[in-house]
Every structure is written in structure tokens, then in C-alpha cells.
Design an enzyme around this catalytic site. Structure first.
Site, PDB file in Angstrom:
ATOM      1  CD  GLU A 174      -2.931  -0.883  -0.070  1.00  0.00           C
ATOM      2  OE1 GLU A 174      -3.563   0.191  -0.186  1.00  0.00           O
ATOM      3  OE2 GLU A 174      -2.998  -1.797  -0.901  1.00  0.00           O
ATOM      4  CD1 TRP A 200      -2.645   2.827  -4.182  1.00  0.00           C
ATOM      5  CD2 TRP A 200      -2.134   1.462  -5.872  1.00  0.00           C
ATOM      6  NE1 TRP A 200      -3.622   2.966  -5.142  1.00  0.00           N
ATOM      7  CE2 TRP A 200      -3.334   2.136  -6.188  1.00  0.00           C
ATOM      8  CE3 TRP A 200      -1.617   0.543  -6.775  1.00  0.00           C
ATOM      9  CZ2 TRP A 200      -4.015   1.926  -7.385  1.00  0.00           C
ATOM     10  CZ3 TRP A 200      -2.307   0.332  -7.975  1.00  0.00           C
ATOM     11  CH2 TRP A 200      -3.494   1.026  -8.268  1.00  0.00           C
ATOM     12  CD1 TRP A 217     -18.825   8.779 -17.097  1.00  0.00           C
ATOM     13  CD2 TRP A 217     -16.851   9.422 -17.906  1.00  0.00           C
ATOM     14  NE1 TRP A 217     -17.902   7.813 -16.753  1.00  0.00           N
ATOM     15  CE2 TRP A 217     -16.681   8.186 -17.238  1.00  0.00           C
ATOM     16  CE3 TRP A 217     -15.735  10.017 -18.486  1.00  0.00           C
ATOM     17  CZ2 TRP A 217     -15.457   7.542 -17.138  1.00  0.00           C
ATOM     18  CZ3 TRP A 217     -14.515   9.375 -18.395  1.00  0.00           C
ATOM     19  CH2 TRP A 217     -14.388   8.151 -17.736  1.00  0.00           C
ATOM     20  CG  ASN A 275      -8.823   1.864  -0.240  1.00  0.00           C
ATOM     21  OD1 ASN A 275      -8.645   2.911  -0.847  1.00  0.00           O
ATOM     22  ND2 ASN A 275      -8.554   0.679  -0.781  1.00  0.00           N
ATOM     23  CD1 TRP A 294     -12.738  10.220 -15.249  1.00  0.00           C
ATOM     24  CD2 TRP A 294     -11.601  11.493 -13.826  1.00  0.00           C
ATOM     25  NE1 TRP A 294     -11.754  10.851 -15.975  1.00  0.00           N
ATOM     26  CE2 TRP A 294     -11.037  11.636 -15.119  1.00  0.00           C
ATOM     27  CE3 TRP A 294     -11.045  12.203 -12.774  1.00  0.00           C
ATOM     28  CZ2 TRP A 294      -9.939  12.469 -15.380  1.00  0.00           C
ATOM     29  CZ3 TRP A 294      -9.945  13.040 -13.024  1.00  0.00           C
ATOM     30  CH2 TRP A 294      -9.410  13.159 -14.306  1.00  0.00           C
ATOM     31  CD1 TRP A 329     -11.447  10.485  -7.021  1.00  0.00           C
ATOM     32  CD2 TRP A 329     -13.275   9.673  -8.012  1.00  0.00           C
ATOM     33  NE1 TRP A 329     -12.483  10.594  -6.125  1.00  0.00           N
ATOM     34  CE2 TRP A 329     -13.610  10.117  -6.698  1.00  0.00           C
ATOM     35  CE3 TRP A 329     -14.269   9.123  -8.805  1.00  0.00           C
ATOM     36  CZ2 TRP A 329     -14.916  10.011  -6.196  1.00  0.00           C
ATOM     37  CZ3 TRP A 329     -15.565   9.021  -8.298  1.00  0.00           C
ATOM     38  CH2 TRP A 329     -15.868   9.467  -7.012  1.00  0.00           C
TER      39      TRP A 329
END
Length: 471
Positions: free
Chosen positions: A272, A275, A303, A340, A358, A381
Site C-alpha cells: 500500500e 501504491w 459521461w 478505502n 470522474w 478516481w
């Protein structure tokens, strides 16, 4: 005695493992920490700006304990920093690097101006473990997929964290400082500040305590418990990492020790941390990830971009009629953070079930999260929407109902955050109505709404749109 060194403080509100501060002390002479409230600070959303103000107040107190001060100035750093150099007679300015494009451009201008004036200007690593230009594929390119990135860095040396200085030499005369209270960094939070404040764990000492508790009692099961929003199974360090109240290197070395002690979940914790690094590397190499579809083929995707549409407002207010989505949104308004798993669900629901852009969600999170981070927010996102690097496939549409059954079987999470369906609501569910704008005219006694879009209907609509496009 050497001339003074200015240490330009940004998102590094700590004394330990602070390379710029350490270098300033070693240079000799007085050390003058300074924070500049420039356009980047003024442009922050309500929650992150408020949290920044709290962090600065705490950091000023920590400096005072070392016999130092935090000098506050407002204005363009390109003008403020050189002016402070002239005012103090400083011979050097040190700072720790930022990686977003606006900060990079600003810092280059400041460094050039200082060097032209004969002043030493140096920047240092600290917000990341691996500098973005230092991690490359065998072809000399940056990584676009996380797993190879992780494999590339997992055995790399991460410098041992620096100790905090025992003292900070003070100048004979301190430059004038503006008053933090006059900046009113929390003004936009309005009544929400009092609701969120009890959930904030502020400053370097609190961050270290959080890390210690996590490693002592949670990390062994982290691989499993991190996905359970009703369980306190994560480190909760995101708000502290966002403002540099703890460094990723400190977390990395602590995680490595836990792994060596046989705590299996520590490897997932290390992943993590990487990440987060991956997000920053992508922002550095492709800054368009902050504003545009990272995958250019998504530019024509249909969108909805109306951020005041009925569906978007229901999503923002936690009134979609989808319990997992609404609980997660309300958690954010009360605590300033969101689990999360909840972030994945609400992002997938907005971009896929509701077919909304987004950027609408990204902007809303920028305003509401005390742990807002530019790189992680943008990549999260776009990952959820399918338009980003290493993204979830377009055909993967989280079912928020089955996800709730899987990760909140006992409904402990939902019952904590949704008031309307319970005769004696949880105090945190009620706190939501104290945090939100009065203009929303919502009350705990309202009936819980029917779904604005049924999960199966929304999934089918999204898949139809995706399958009619070429990416």
C-alpha cells in the site's frame, strides 16, 4: 557563526526524518523555518485547508519546544522567499520536494532566483521513498502498471529515517510572522469543523502512536481486515502522510520490522505504501492524470458532466438509496476520511452506475477529505472509472449490494452511519446532520430513499455504453 538558513516548510510537518531541516542544522548558523501561504494553499478545498491549519498550529508548537519558531508569510513564494532572504541575511534556503506540476514550476522559479542572487538553494527527498526519475523499466521508461513497479522497488534500499534534531539554533532577531488565526484556513468548514475535529489525530507524535498501535495489534491480520469497513483494521495514517507528519520511509522500515517478526499482513501494508509511490510517479511523468483522462481514448466517452444534476446531488448527500454508498459518503462528512473499500464503491457507483464524470467525484473529494492527496485522489478516481493507468477493467462494475453483503455482513458499518432506518441511531449517524450544509434541509427523521438507480439497471446501462466505444 554561519549566516542563517531558511527551511521552507510545505507538506513535511515533522521534526524527525526531515532532510532539509537536518541539512540546515548541519550547515551551522541559525535555522529559520518558514511557511508560505500561497495560491496553492488558498486553492485547497475546505477540509484539507482546515486540516492544514491544524497541522501548522501543532508544528509551530513542536518547533517552540525546540527553541524555534515557524515564520508565517502570505504571498507568492517567488517573491516571499527571496524577500525573507534579504530580510534575514540568509545564505541558504532548503526545502523538501513536491511533485505536482504547479509546485514543481514554482520551486524551479524560486531556485533559479535564489541562485542568481548567490544564495544556496537545495531541495531534498522526503515525501517519497523513491524519486520518480529513479525507477525505470529495462527500456528506460516509467512504469504504467503497478505490479511490475512493486517488483522493481520492493528490494530497493530505503534510507534509514533521520533522527529529530536535539535543538534548532535561533537567530538573534526573528523576522516578523503573520498570525495563523488571521488566515482563517478553516473558514469554509463552517459548523462541520466541530463535528470532524474529534476524529483528527494531529501531529507527529500522534502519527507515530498510530503507527505503533497498528503494528502492535492490527498489521498481522491487515490483509483481511483492511477490506472490512466496520472493523478498525487499517493504519489510519493517510491524514498524517498527506501533510508529512510522518514519512513513508518511517512507515516502510517499521513495516519491514513487522514482516521480519512474522506478521504476514505487513507485506500488504508495504504494498500500500508503494501504491502511494506509484501514484506520485505517474503524476510526475504524466501530470495530465490530475485533469484529463489518462487513457486518451476515453475523451469521447459520454459521461454526465453536470455536477448539480439530481443524481449527483443524491450521491453527494448520501441519499442514493444504496446503503454502502450512502454510509461511506456520510462517514466522510463526519470524520473527514473514508474507508478505502468505501472509496472504491462510491467511485464505481458514480462513474459507472450513474455514468458521471470522474472529475466530479475527484473535485468533491478534494473539498471533503482531510487526507486529500493530489496523486492518490486522481489515480484512485481514474482507476475506478477505467480511464486511468492499471485501471479496473471497464466491464468490472462493483455491485454495491453484494459488496455490502461480503464486507459488512453484520451491517455494523451501515448502522453506524445511516440514521433513517434505526429507532435509536448511532451518535455518528446523527452527527452527519450536524456536519452537512443547512441548505440541504435533511433530518434524521426523514424516510430513507428508494434507490435512484437499481444496481442491475445501472450496470447494464454502463456496459452498454462501454461496449459501444472503442478504447
Amino acid at each position: 557563526m554561519a549566516d542563517p538558513t531558511l527551511v521552507w516548510i510545505r507538506r513535511d510537518l515533522r521534526l524527525s526524518d526531515h532532510a532539509a531541516l537536518d541539512a540546515a542544522v548541519k550547515r551551522g548558523g541559525p535555522v529559520i523555518p518558514v511557511f508560505v501561504r500561497d495560491g496553492l494553499v488558498d486553492g485547497l478545498g475546505a477540509a484539507p485547508k482546515w486540516r492544514y491549519g491544524l497541522g501548522l498550529e501543532q508544528y509551530a508548537d513542536a518547533l517552540a519546544d525546540k527553541g524555534s519558531r515557524l515564520i508565517l508569510r502570505a504571498g507568492d513564494a517567488r517573491e516571499v522567499i527571496p524577500a525573507l532572504v534579504r530580510e534575514t541575511g540568509a545564505g541558504a534556503v532548503f526545502w523538501q520536494r513536491a511533485y505536482d506540476p504547479e509546485s514543481v514550476a514554482r520551486d524551479k522559479d524560486v531556485k533559479a532566483a535564489l541562485k542568481d542572487a548567490g544564495v544556496v538553494a537545495d531541495s531534498f527527498a522526503g515525501h517519497l521513498m523513491f524519486e520518480p526519475w529513479s525507477v525505470e523499466t529495462k527500456q528506460g521508461e516509467f512504469y504504467k502498471v503497478y505490479t511490475p513497479f512493486w517488483k522493481s522497488v520492493r528490494e530497493r534500499l530505503v534510507q534509514a529515517p533521520l533522527s529529530a534534531p536535539s535543538s534548532l539554533p535561533a537567530p538573534d532577531v526573528w523576522p516578523k510572522s503573520e498570525a495563523l488565526s488571521d488566515w482563517k484556513l478553516g473558514a469554509a468548514m463552517n459548523r462541520g469543523a466541530a463535528v470532524v475535529r474529534p476524529f483528527v489525530q494531529l501531529g507527529e507524535q500522534a502519527a507515530q502512536s498510530r503507527l505503533g498501535v497498528f503494528l502492535a495489534s492490527k498489521v498481522a491480520e491487515y490483509d483481511r481486515t483492511r477490506d472490512l469497513p466496520g472493523t478498525d483494521g487499517t493504519s489510519n495514517l493517510s491524514e498524517n502522510l498527506a501533510l508529512g507528519e510522518i514519512s513513508p520511509a518511517q512507515c516502510w522500515h517499521a513495516g519491514q520490522r513487522a514482516l521480519q517478526d512474522g506478521k504476514a499482513g505487513a507485506e500488504t501494508f508495504l504494498k500500500e505504501l508503494v501504491w502511494r509511490e506509484f501514484a506520485y510517479h505517474l503524476m510526475w511523468h504524466t501530470p495530465r492524470i490530475l485533469t484529463d483522462n489518462w487513457r486518451e481514448g476515453w475523451s469521447a466517452f459520454p459521461w454526465n458532466e453536470d455536477d448539480r444534476s439530481t443524481e449527483v446531488m443524491a450521491w453527494m448527500q448520501g441519499r442514493t438509496g444504496i446503503r454502502f454508498v450512502d454510509a461511506a459518503m456520510r462517514e466522510m462528512y463526519v470524520t473527514g476520511r473514508m474507508h478505502n473499500r468505501g472509496r472504491m464503491i462510491v467511485a464505481s457507483y458514480l462513474t459507472k452506475h450513474l455514468m458521471c464524470h470522474w472529475r466530479i467525484g475527484q473535485k468533491w473529494f478534494e473539498d471533503c477529505l482531510i487526507d486529500w492527496d493530489p496523486a492518490s485522489n486522481a489515480m484512485g478516481w481514474q482507476w475506478s472509472a477505467g480511464s486511468g493507468p492499471d485501471a479496473t477493467p471497464y466491464f468490472r462494475v462493483f455491485n454495491p449490494v453484494s459488496q455490502l453483503d461480503k464486507f459488512d455482513k453484520g451491517r455494523g458499518y451501515v448502522s453506524r452511519w445511516l440514521a433513517e432506518e434505526y429507532g435509536s441511531p448511532h451518535k455518528d449517524a446523527l452527527a452527519y446532520f450536524d456536519a452537512i450544509p443547512r441548505s440541504w434541509s435533511m433530518d434524521a427523521k426523514d424516510s430513507y430513499p428508494d434507490p435512484i438507480v437499481q444496481p442491475d439497471e445501472g450496470r447494464k446501462r454502463a456496459l452498454d455504453a462501454y461496449q459501444n466505444r472503442t478504447f
